[in-house]
Design a protein around this motif. Structure first.
Motif, PDB file in Angstrom:
ATOM      1  N   TYR A   1      -9.475  17.061  49.243  1.00  0.00           N
ATOM      2  CA  TYR A   1     -10.020  18.414  49.385  1.00  0.00           C
ATOM      3  C   TYR A   1     -10.083  18.807  50.861  1.00  0.00           C
ATOM      4  N   ALA A   2     -10.610  17.899  51.676  1.00  0.00           N
ATOM      5  CA  ALA A   2     -10.756  18.181  53.106  1.00  0.00           C
ATOM      6  C   ALA A   2      -9.396  18.395  53.767  1.00  0.00           C
ATOM      7  N   HIS A   3      -8.423  17.579  53.401  1.00  0.00           N
ATOM      8  CA  HIS A   3      -7.081  17.708  53.978  1.00  0.00           C
ATOM      9  C   HIS A   3      -6.459  19.062  53.615  1.00  0.00           C
ATOM     10  N   ARG A   4      -6.588  19.437  52.360  1.00  0.00           N
ATOM     11  CA  ARG A   4      -6.010  20.713  51.910  1.00  0.00           C
ATOM     12  C   ARG A   4      -6.682  21.892  52.610  1.00  0.00           C
ATOM     13  N   LEU A   5      -7.995  21.843  52.746  1.00  0.00           N
ATOM     14  CA  LEU A   5      -8.714  22.908  53.458  1.00  0.00           C
ATOM     15  C   LEU A   5      -8.268  22.982  54.919  1.00  0.00           C
ATOM     16  N   THR A   6      -8.174  21.835  55.566  1.00  0.00           N
ATOM     17  CA  THR A   6      -7.795  21.794  56.979  1.00  0.00           C
ATOM     18  C   THR A   6      -6.367  22.288  57.180  1.00  0.00           C
ATOM     19  N   LYS A   7      -5.473  21.862  56.319  1.00  0.00           N
ATOM     20  CA  LYS A   7      -4.077  22.293  56.428  1.00  0.00           C
ATOM     21  C   LYS A   7      -3.976  23.819  56.299  1.00  0.00           C
ATOM     22  N   ALA A   8      -4.655  24.388  55.332  1.00  0.00           N
ATOM     23  CA  ALA A   8      -4.611  25.838  55.137  1.00  0.00           C
ATOM     24  C   ALA A   8      -5.260  26.570  56.300  1.00  0.00           C
TER      25      ALA A   8
END
Length: 119
Positions: A33-40
């Protein structure tokens, strides 16, 4: 951060073992979840940021993690209602909410592990 899964337990007929399993899944997926949020966020992809926040909102609601669900819902709504070309004020809102959500995702691990150790 306080974790109170009372409502989540009610929704799953007080199945404590199921809740423990769902919490384990959430904890395992937290980094995703954190990775996807950060990438976006890093790509300034506000549609994807809203989608990622939506996923966090749903997963958090499932286990009764209201402190995370609430901020994820606010971020999702903010992203979905922003114009195609967001203003500086919109971008500041995205940043504030993104940082707050990331902080809560970090904090939730200890709160949930503390709850799990008592049950």
């Amino acid at each position: 951060m306080l974790y109170d899964p009372t409502e989540a337990l009610t929704r799953i007929d007080n199945d404590l073992e199921l809740l423990k399993m769902l919490i384990g899944v959430y904890l395992n997926e937290r980094e995703t979840y954190a990775h996807r949020l950060t990438k976006a966020y890093s790509a300034a992809d506000w549609v994807e940021l809203g989608n990622a926040a939506h996923n966090v909102k749903g997963a958090s609601a499932t286990i009764g993690l209201e402190m995370v669900r609430e901020i994820a819902e606010t971020l999702e709504k903010t992203c979905r209602t922003a114009p195609n070309v967001p203003s500086d004020k919109d971008i500041q809102s995205f940043q504030f909410l993104y940082e707050k959500l990331m902080d809560r995702l970090k904090q939730c691990e200890s709160a949930m592990n503390q709850w799990l150790s008592g049950h």
